[in-house]
Design a protein around this motif. Structure first.
Motif, mmCIF file in Angstrom:
data_model
loop_
_atom_site.group_PDB
_atom_site.id
_atom_site.type_symbol
_atom_site.label_atom_id
_atom_site.label_comp_id
_atom_site.label_asym_id
_atom_site.label_seq_id
_atom_site.Cartn_x
_atom_site.Cartn_y
_atom_site.Cartn_z
ATOM 1 N N ASN A 27 0.821 -1.217 0.000
ATOM 2 C CA ASN A 27 0.000 0.000 0.000
ATOM 3 C C ASN A 27 0.857 1.271 0.000
ATOM 4 O OD1 ASN A 27 -2.491 -1.374 -0.042
ATOM 5 N ND2 ASN A 27 -2.331 -1.723 2.161
ATOM 6 N N HIS A 28 1.853 1.278 -0.843
ATOM 7 C CA HIS A 28 2.741 2.440 -0.981
ATOM 8 C C HIS A 28 2.802 2.820 -2.462
ATOM 9 C CE1 HIS A 28 5.955 5.198 0.058
ATOM 10 N NE2 HIS A 28 6.654 4.726 -0.962
ATOM 11 N N TYR A 29 2.221 3.976 -2.786
ATOM 12 C CA TYR A 29 2.135 4.469 -4.163
ATOM 13 C C TYR A 29 2.776 5.857 -4.195
ATOM 14 C CZ TYR A 29 -1.481 0.875 -4.221
ATOM 15 O OH TYR A 29 -2.169 -0.306 -4.108
ATOM 16 N N VAL A 30 3.607 6.096 -5.201
ATOM 17 C CA VAL A 30 4.322 7.372 -5.272
ATOM 18 C C VAL A 30 4.083 8.025 -6.631
ATOM 19 C CG1 VAL A 30 6.562 8.533 -5.092
ATOM 20 C CG2 VAL A 30 6.104 6.488 -3.710
ATOM 21 N N TRP A 31 3.754 9.303 -6.590
ATOM 22 C CA TRP A 31 3.590 10.106 -7.795
ATOM 23 C C TRP A 31 4.596 11.236 -7.785
ATOM 24 C CZ3 TRP A 31 -0.347 7.639 -5.533
ATOM 25 C CH2 TRP A 31 -1.209 6.908 -6.359
ATOM 26 N N GLY A 32 4.992 11.621 -8.963
ATOM 27 C CA GLY A 32 5.742 12.847 -9.142
ATOM 28 C C GLY A 32 4.807 13.857 -9.777
ATOM 29 N N TYR A 33 5.162 15.114 -9.679
ATOM 30 C CA TYR A 33 4.405 16.146 -10.390
ATOM 31 C C TYR A 33 5.372 17.260 -10.778
ATOM 32 C CZ TYR A 33 4.209 18.019 -5.607
ATOM 33 O OH TYR A 33 4.536 18.448 -4.346
ATOM 34 N N TYR A 84 9.648 23.143 -11.504
ATOM 35 C CA TYR A 84 10.263 22.219 -10.562
ATOM 36 C C TYR A 84 9.479 20.918 -10.561
ATOM 37 C CZ TYR A 84 6.586 23.095 -7.062
ATOM 38 O OH TYR A 84 5.381 23.178 -6.399
ATOM 39 N N THR A 85 10.116 19.883 -10.037
ATOM 40 C CA THR A 85 9.478 18.576 -9.917
ATOM 41 C C THR A 85 9.574 18.126 -8.464
ATOM 42 O OG1 THR A 85 10.115 18.036 -12.179
ATOM 43 C CG2 THR A 85 9.504 16.190 -10.759
ATOM 44 N N SER A 86 8.476 17.570 -7.954
ATOM 45 C CA SER A 86 8.445 17.063 -6.592
ATOM 46 C C SER A 86 7.630 15.775 -6.591
ATOM 47 C CB SER A 86 7.850 18.118 -5.651
ATOM 48 O OG SER A 86 8.050 17.738 -4.301
ATOM 49 N N GLY A 87 7.335 15.252 -5.412
ATOM 50 C CA GLY A 87 6.610 14.000 -5.342
ATOM 51 C C GLY A 87 5.684 13.908 -4.150
ATOM 52 N N CYS A 88 4.828 12.877 -4.202
ATOM 53 C CA CYS A 88 3.837 12.665 -3.148
ATOM 54 C C CYS A 88 3.570 11.174 -2.986
ATOM 55 C CB CYS A 88 2.542 13.377 -3.515
ATOM 56 S SG CYS A 88 1.207 13.095 -2.339
ATOM 57 N N PRO A 89 3.823 10.620 -1.786
ATOM 58 C CA PRO A 89 3.461 9.218 -1.528
ATOM 59 C C PRO A 89 2.041 9.135 -0.970
ATOM 60 C CG PRO A 89 4.743 10.057 0.294
ATOM 61 C CD PRO A 89 4.608 11.196 -0.699
ATOM 62 N N LEU A 90 1.341 8.075 -1.318
ATOM 63 C CA LEU A 90 0.011 7.809 -0.766
ATOM 64 C C LEU A 90 -0.063 6.337 -0.369
ATOM 65 C CD1 LEU A 90 -2.469 9.539 -3.273
ATOM 66 C CD2 LEU A 90 -1.724 10.388 -1.051
ATOM 67 N N SER A 91 -1.003 6.028 0.513
ATOM 68 C CA SER A 91 -1.217 4.631 0.888
ATOM 69 C C SER A 91 -2.375 4.019 0.103
ATOM 70 C CB SER A 91 -1.478 4.520 2.393
ATOM 71 O OG SER A 91 -2.618 5.278 2.735
ATOM 72 N N THR A 92 -2.946 4.782 -0.830
ATOM 73 C CA THR A 92 -4.023 4.288 -1.689
ATOM 74 C C THR A 92 -3.616 4.502 -3.150
ATOM 75 O OG1 THR A 92 -5.157 6.435 -1.668
ATOM 76 C CG2 THR A 92 -5.807 4.842 0.023
ATOM 77 N N PRO A 93 -4.258 3.777 -4.089
ATOM 78 C CA PRO A 93 -3.859 3.874 -5.488
ATOM 79 C C PRO A 93 -4.327 5.135 -6.214
ATOM 80 C CG PRO A 93 -5.536 2.197 -5.234
ATOM 81 C CD PRO A 93 -5.191 2.675 -3.861
ATOM 82 N N SER A 94 -4.963 6.048 -5.510
ATOM 83 C CA SER A 94 -5.352 7.313 -6.138
ATOM 84 C C SER A 94 -5.543 8.378 -5.065
ATOM 85 C CB SER A 94 -6.633 7.152 -6.963
ATOM 86 O OG SER A 94 -7.712 6.819 -6.114
ATOM 87 N N GLY A 95 -5.601 9.616 -5.518
ATOM 88 C CA GLY A 95 -5.805 10.738 -4.613
ATOM 89 C C GLY A 95 -5.941 12.028 -5.389
ATOM 90 N N ILE A 96 -6.094 13.110 -4.643
ATOM 91 C CA ILE A 96 -6.239 14.440 -5.243
ATOM 92 C C ILE A 96 -5.385 15.418 -4.455
ATOM 93 C CG2 ILE A 96 -7.829 16.357 -5.693
ATOM 94 C CD1 ILE A 96 -10.051 14.296 -6.015
#
Length: 130
Positions: A27-33, A84-96
């Motif tokens: 349950n560890h999902y990571v996105w960059g933006y 710039y580029t950064s990231g965000c971890p979530l414990s679910t497969p989606s988020g806002i």
């Protein structure tokens, strides 16, 4: 691409899933933006701080506040842009995510610039669920 404009300052966000940094079985999902800020106004501005409101698929909310972005407080003259580029971890497969930057102009006036709401979704998630 997600876009918001406040006082002729445009904020564009492009989120992307970081599969190599994610562990779905844990349950560890990571996105960059990637964020691009364009100063289309006729005044100098400096980004002083950020605020993020992050909601995962379970409805858990996390708020993040801090000075600048990625260790920088960029100054933008009229016509300048900053990325710039950064990231965000979530414990679910989606988020806002949604937020705002606090800016200061040359006269010392503080004002907020909207960061558009953007979704963090697994690529081809719909196909994986079927």
């Amino acid at each position: 691409m997600y876009r918001a404009v406040t006082r002729n300052i445009a904020v564009e966000v492009e989120p992307f899933y970081l599969e190599e940094r994610s562990e779905p079985s844990e349950n560890h999902y990571v996105w960059g933006y990637r964020v691009t800020i364009e100063n289309n106004s006729d005044e100098f501005v400096q980004l002083l701080s950020r605020y993020w409101h992050i909601t995962d698929a379970a409805g858990k909310i996390e708020e993040v506040r801090g000075p600048g972005v990625v260790g920088d407080q960029p100054e933008l003259n009229p016509g300048d842009s900053y990325q710039y580029t950064s990231g965000c971890p979530l414990s679910t497969p989606s988020g806002i995510m949604v937020g705002r930057y606090t800016m200061r102009n040359e006269a010392g006036e503080l004002f907020d610039v909207a960061i558009p709401a953007f979704s963090l979704d697994l690529p081809n998630a719909r196909h994986r669920l079927n």
